[in-house]
Design a protein around this motif. Sequence first.
Motif, short mmCIF file in Angstrom:
data_model
loop_
_atom_site.label_atom_id
_atom_site.label_comp_id
_atom_site.label_asym_id
_atom_site.label_seq_id
_atom_site.Cartn_x
_atom_site.Cartn_y
_atom_site.Cartn_z
N ILE A 654 -0.64 11.29 3.32
CA ILE A 654 -0.15 10.08 3.94
C ILE A 654 0.45 8.86 3.02
O ILE A 654 1.28 8.97 3.75
CB ILE A 654 -1.14 9.64 5.17
CG1 ILE A 654 -0.96 11.30 5.96
CG2 ILE A 654 -0.46 8.46 5.79
CD1 ILE A 654 -2.51 10.30 6.99
N THR A 655 -0.56 8.64 2.26
CA THR A 655 -0.91 7.31 1.71
C THR A 655 0.62 7.47 0.58
O THR A 655 1.29 7.03 0.64
CB THR A 655 -2.15 7.15 0.85
OG1 THR A 655 -2.86 7.24 2.01
CG2 THR A 655 -1.73 5.37 -0.03
N ILE A 656 0.44 8.80 -0.21
CA ILE A 656 1.76 8.43 -1.24
C ILE A 656 3.14 9.45 -0.31
O ILE A 656 3.94 8.19 -0.31
CB ILE A 656 1.35 10.25 -1.72
CG1 ILE A 656 0.10 10.12 -2.75
CG2 ILE A 656 2.83 11.17 -2.70
CD1 ILE A 656 -0.07 11.40 -3.30
N TRP A 657 3.25 9.91 0.91
CA TRP A 657 4.19 9.48 1.83
C TRP A 657 5.20 8.22 2.36
O TRP A 657 5.72 7.76 1.93
CB TRP A 657 3.78 10.29 3.09
CG TRP A 657 4.83 10.86 3.96
CD1 TRP A 657 6.46 10.77 3.43
CD2 TRP A 657 5.08 10.36 5.69
NE1 TRP A 657 6.80 11.32 4.49
CE2 TRP A 657 6.20 10.90 5.95
CE3 TRP A 657 3.89 10.33 5.85
CZ2 TRP A 657 6.76 10.72 7.15
CZ3 TRP A 657 3.96 9.98 7.87
CH2 TRP A 657 5.50 10.29 8.53
N LYS A 658 3.96 7.25 2.63
CA LYS A 658 4.31 6.11 3.12
C LYS A 658 4.82 5.12 1.52
O LYS A 658 5.46 4.60 2.54
CB LYS A 658 3.16 5.49 3.71
CG LYS A 658 2.74 5.92 5.15
CD LYS A 658 3.68 6.08 6.35
CE LYS A 658 3.24 6.43 7.59
NZ LYS A 658 4.41 5.51 8.34
N LEU A 659 4.22 5.49 0.41
CA LEU A 659 4.39 4.75 -0.86
C LEU A 659 5.88 4.97 -0.63
O LEU A 659 6.31 4.40 -1.19
CB LEU A 659 3.89 4.95 -1.82
CG LEU A 659 2.69 4.52 -1.54
CD1 LEU A 659 1.56 4.34 -2.45
CD2 LEU A 659 2.96 2.52 -1.84
N ALA A 660 6.96 6.65 -0.67
CA ALA A 660 7.64 6.91 -0.97
C ALA A 660 9.06 6.89 0.17
O ALA A 660 9.49 6.21 -0.51
CB ALA A 660 7.81 8.78 -0.60
N GLU A 661 8.54 5.97 0.80
CA GLU A 661 9.28 5.67 2.01
C GLU A 661 9.14 4.09 1.93
O GLU A 661 10.64 3.92 2.15
CB GLU A 661 8.86 5.68 3.61
CG GLU A 661 8.97 7.13 4.12
CD GLU A 661 8.19 6.92 5.58
OE1 GLU A 661 7.56 5.85 5.76
OE2 GLU A 661 8.09 8.08 6.25
N LYS A 662 8.20 2.93 1.63
CA LYS A 662 8.90 1.61 1.13
C LYS A 662 9.55 1.64 -0.28
O LYS A 662 10.31 0.58 -0.35
CB LYS A 662 7.16 1.98 0.71
CG LYS A 662 6.35 0.83 2.32
CD LYS A 662 5.27 0.85 2.27
CE LYS A 662 4.03 0.56 2.90
NZ LYS A 662 4.78 -0.24 3.97
N PHE A 663 9.31 2.73 -1.04
CA PHE A 663 9.66 2.69 -2.84
C PHE A 663 11.16 3.29 -2.14
O PHE A 663 12.14 2.02 -3.01
CB PHE A 663 9.34 3.33 -3.55
CG PHE A 663 7.16 2.90 -3.74
CD1 PHE A 663 7.37 1.24 -3.84
CD2 PHE A 663 6.90 4.04 -4.24
CE1 PHE A 663 5.95 1.35 -3.73
CE2 PHE A 663 6.02 3.65 -4.76
CZ PHE A 663 5.31 2.28 -4.24
N SER A 664 12.08 3.54 -1.65
CA SER A 664 13.01 4.03 -1.24
C SER A 664 14.03 3.04 -0.27
O SER A 664 14.97 2.75 -0.77
CB SER A 664 12.99 5.18 -0.30
OG SER A 664 12.91 5.36 0.94
N SER A 665 13.25 2.27 0.35
CA SER A 665 14.30 1.17 1.96
C SER A 665 13.47 0.13 1.71
O SER A 665 14.24 -0.56 1.89
CB SER A 665 13.07 2.01 3.34
OG SER A 665 12.17 1.75 3.11
N LEU A 666 13.01 -0.27 0.54
CA LEU A 666 12.38 -1.61 0.52
C LEU A 666 13.15 -2.17 -0.92
O LEU A 666 13.31 -1.46 -1.63
CB LEU A 666 10.75 -2.17 0.69
CG LEU A 666 10.59 -1.84 1.93
CD1 LEU A 666 9.07 -2.09 2.14
CD2 LEU A 666 11.36 -2.82 2.82
#
Length: 778
Positions: A654-666
């Motif tokens: 879950i942590t890696i998935w959320k980090l991937a979202e943040k790095f791609s959208s922010l």
Amino acid sequence: MRNMYLLSLGLLMALTESTVMPCAVGFTRKRGNCTDQNECEVSPNICGENAICSNTNGSYYCHCDGGFTPTQNFTQTNGTVCQDINECTDGSADCGPHAVCVNSVGGYSCTCETGYISSNKEEVFNAGQGVQCIDRNECDDPSFCGINATCHNTPGSHYCVCAAGFRLKSGETNFTDPDELCMSVCDIDKSICGGGTCKNSKDGHECVCMSGFTNYGHKQMKCTELKCNTFINESKGSQASPELAELVSLMTKSCLRLSESESVSKERFTQVDGENFLEAFMKALDALLRDGFQGDNQVSALFNIVENMLKLIGPLLPKSQTKRSANETEVELLVKRGSSPPEGDFNISTSSTRFASHWDTATGNTYLGFTTAALLSYKGLGKSLKPYFKHLETQKKQTFKINSKVLTATVSNTQTANLEKSVTLTFSHLERSNENHTCVFWDPRLEGGVWSKEGCTTVSSSDVQTVCSCNHLSSFAVLMALYDIGDVYELTLITWVGLPLSLVCLLICIATFYLVRSIQSTRNTIHLHLCVSLFIAYFVFLVGIARTENKVGCAVVAGVLHYFFLASLCWMCLEGVQLFRMVVLVFNTTLRPIYMIAAGYGVPAVIVAISATAHASGYGTDGYCWLKIEDGFIWSFYGPVCAIIIVNVFFFLITIWKLAEKFSSLNPDLNNLRKIKAFTVTAIAQLCVLGLMWVFGCFQFNPDTLAMSYIYTILSILQGVLMFIMHCWLSKQVREEYAKFLSCICAPQKRKYSEFSSNQTSKSQASKSVQHTDESHI
């Protein structure tokens, strides 16, 4: 006119006399002349006491009496006084050998030392009289030592020795006090003969045994109950085997004859019943074993008969050491007799085995006047005992065979089931082999009789021999497993070299996380408790994993390891939860300490408490202090391990998935992004190494997966090193704190130190603001 002339002449003569010179000192004028004055006539004596005055012309001198000082002449012009000379202290006295000097005023006298008398029979004598002090023979007085004792004179003294069969109440036989009295040992110790009657004799005392008791022909030994009926009852199982009938008959007849033949002389007991009894026993045993013993369930009866026979024969032998060899057996027997139990170690050996122990172990709590030890080696019995490995095969899933001669070791002590001091047995191998060797004994309590390793440990083993240590006595053999585990040495070496290194690294980590205030945070609190749990677990493992000699202590060690390894896994799980909260819950990093303590230490405590209550005997095995495998109890540890690993994997995904979202959208600040990445990579690496290594551990007990054993061992011992590298050495802030500490030691210049402290303070304040969000500075 004439009268006037005479008057003038007398007046002139008077005037002339008054103008004459005075006399010198020491002289006095008499009749117009100066004459010597005798000072020695003065009263009191001018020289004082103990001195003699001698007059001289115009003077005098004094000299002291003999035995006084000073010895030179003197006068009283300087107030000298004569003093007594102590000849006894200045070495001038000469009283001769064995004499004592007694000082007196003006001299001394001599007396003889205690135990000596003067040659002139006088108590006091003077030196120079030719008197000598000669030994006084106290033994001239026949009543000096009393009755039942013999006096022995010595120079200046004496001693008394109680006659045979007599002694003092204190138990001693020698004394010097004339008030002591020798009493009969029969009166002093009513139990001296055990099951017999004590009588005095010319040689001391003798015990007349009652029926059912014997002292094996040694009349001064305590009468021992033979318990022939017990021997017979213990061997009843042998009646079903014709092969054992002759042995049972021989033992029974010999026992009964001993208990009923107290009139037989000592010579017959020792020469006939001892030596011949041993020969007859070995002949009968040879006949039993010659064609291969096929007694099925009679093995236990055979070993029991052999032990009883050796105990029965030992006291009958006249020599202290007896060795015999037959076609099927070898035997050595030792016997020690005396008024007190023997002390020290003893060794018995045959051609391929050796038995070492202590005489106090062989004697036990009751000393009967003798102690025996025996070792009997069977040359070919091992071939008949191959089917009796089921108990070991069930536990180990292995196939066994006997790789040594079977032996029976026995001593006089009847309480040998749990010895305080372990005995040592050395076996020579029948076949040279580097395979694993196990020490076992014959346990008649299990399934009618099987090989068991309970109470026996392997001290050392090579390709030619094995040394065993056991806390009980029975019949032993060395077994070898039929698969090669030669790599165990390398795994053990890796463990014992790596664990101390990890302990040192963990200790540094604990000091860093606890003492350095600038890095203290929720995350480092988790690190601290993780290091503490691992340190205690490793330390207990290092010092206690192999201490299996004490079952209770071994179980305690296993329980402590169970708890602290589970605690370390729980703190690893908290590491994953903390990472999840920091990244997924928008850096909400606050975890109350009470919750962390409950999860990190409370959960393991509950698991261990439930496990110990349900199956307390599951803690500790014969080989190591850990959880038992064969009954599935090991899953009380591996179950929580697997659960924690699954939870951590879930949080990581879950942590890696959320980090991937943040790095791609922010488009976050690159510096913060770099820190988050570093923290995530470090945490994942740590949890994979410290958690997933238990997955490899699940397979290390299978001999076919040796590679898994190497991976598990290496990852286990490197946990402390990895903790230090990831959380201390690779952390810039921690390195700065280390540099600050080292600078205080190595560069104490005050100015530089002040500048350095100022810079570090500003850095510390800045870092604290960052640490509040638990961001990594790796």
